[in-house]
Design an enzyme around this catalytic site. Sequence first.
Site, mmCIF file in Angstrom:
data_model
loop_
_atom_site.group_PDB
_atom_site.id
_atom_site.type_symbol
_atom_site.label_atom_id
_atom_site.label_comp_id
_atom_site.label_asym_id
_atom_site.label_seq_id
_atom_site.Cartn_x
_atom_site.Cartn_y
_atom_site.Cartn_z
ATOM 1 N N GLU A 277 -22.539 72.298 -45.068
ATOM 2 C CA GLU A 277 -21.961 71.156 -44.333
ATOM 3 C C GLU A 277 -21.793 71.484 -42.852
ATOM 4 O O GLU A 277 -22.048 70.646 -41.991
ATOM 5 C CB GLU A 277 -20.620 70.737 -44.944
ATOM 6 N N HIS A 280 -24.940 70.906 -41.038
ATOM 7 C CA HIS A 280 -25.206 69.520 -40.608
ATOM 8 C C HIS A 280 -24.578 69.251 -39.242
ATOM 9 O O HIS A 280 -25.150 68.560 -38.409
ATOM 10 C CB HIS A 280 -24.622 68.523 -41.618
ATOM 11 N N ASP A 358 -29.503 73.812 -45.414
ATOM 12 C CA ASP A 358 -29.633 74.913 -46.376
ATOM 13 C C ASP A 358 -30.005 76.208 -45.644
ATOM 14 O O ASP A 358 -29.441 77.271 -45.910
ATOM 15 C CB ASP A 358 -30.726 74.595 -47.418
HETATM 16 ZN ZN LIG Z 1 -26.390 68.147 -46.929
#
Ligand SMILES: [Zn+2]
Length: 410
Positions: A277, A280, A358
Amino acid sequence: MNSESILYIIIGIVTFDFFFNQALDLINLKARKRNLTEEAKEFYDEETYARSQEYQSVRSKFSFLSSSISFIASILILALGGFGYLDSLLRPMIESELVLSLAYFGVLYILADLFSLPFSLYSTFVIEERFGFNKTTLKTFVLDKVKGYVLAAIIGGLLLSALIFLIQTLGNSFWIYFWVIAAVFILFTNLFYTSLILPLFNKLTPLEDGELKDRIIQYANSVNFPLDNIYVIDGSKRSSKANAFFSGLGKTKKIVLYDTLINNHTIDELVAVLAHEVGHFKKKHIVFGLFISIGQIGLMLFIMSLLIFDKETSLALGGSQWAIHLNLLAFGILYSPISTVLGILGNMLSRKNEFEADDYAKSTFDSLSLQKALKKLSVDNLSNLYPHPAYVFVHYSHPPLLTRLANLRK
Ligand SMILES: [Zn+2]
């Protein structure tokens, strides 16, 4: 173009959309692998795998039934001029064109909601219940509905009033002004979603003291992410399915972890999900996504400005005269092929962003822990391990599990 041709185009779009989606669902269902594959044996047992197959199949059948019924209803309403009929019922009662449009959409919203109610009840209390996901009580369900109605009335009502007022007073150039309003609204929602909207439906609490918090502080410090922005949400109030997400901009940014996620994962796995997260945020996916949606709304409003004053479009829906609400409705359908294409492009971008997040978690924390967390999430949510590539291309905002694992192993 005359009203009859417009009606044929509208019916054509609705029909194409239905068959296109059914075809995708069907090839997706056929792509399932009945037996547990070598790759999946590592984290699936026979029984759970069989249950996930059963879950996919039940969901697909249900979706086929509900979309078929709503497709038939839409075609009948369009062919019989039902939308125009509703206009002719309300028109004699309401003087102001603005109030008429608001009332029209209000009635339509309630009718559509009543129509979908049995499906949503069945989905939550029969299907999700049967597979052990449902935690929603009837009370929560009803309260959610009431809150949803109030929010739709306030937010939808205000935006719609502004749109109709601008159309009436400015003519063709309305779209530029409403674009500004829509952009401000999206920005506002992005900034305050977790502090204004989400608390209406869920309880957000700061992360409790303990080993998890200590480990998260350690990670957050290592990547320079402020810790006071990490919250836990009571997702278990509605479903046992787990999740985590990032929301907000600048000072209002928050990472939200579901309590269901915390309960079922090890500390390493949780830090890995959190790292994803944070990825992001660090890769600016949120800001970029915001600009894209504002751009898309501009395009949509511009095209709307080309159709909104056309009298034939109102007649196509069975109206007896030009009406903003009828044209808005027709526009919604006529624009849907463009929004489908934009949606596919958006999903492509989103899948690319998932790989990036990721990779970020892999380089700043640990690839193996994230792999374990993703496997566990996929098994616990009975996700489809083998979706058809065409289905993924159109519908998936996240790459399928096995592709993500392959990327993380690289
Ligand atoms: Zn995600």
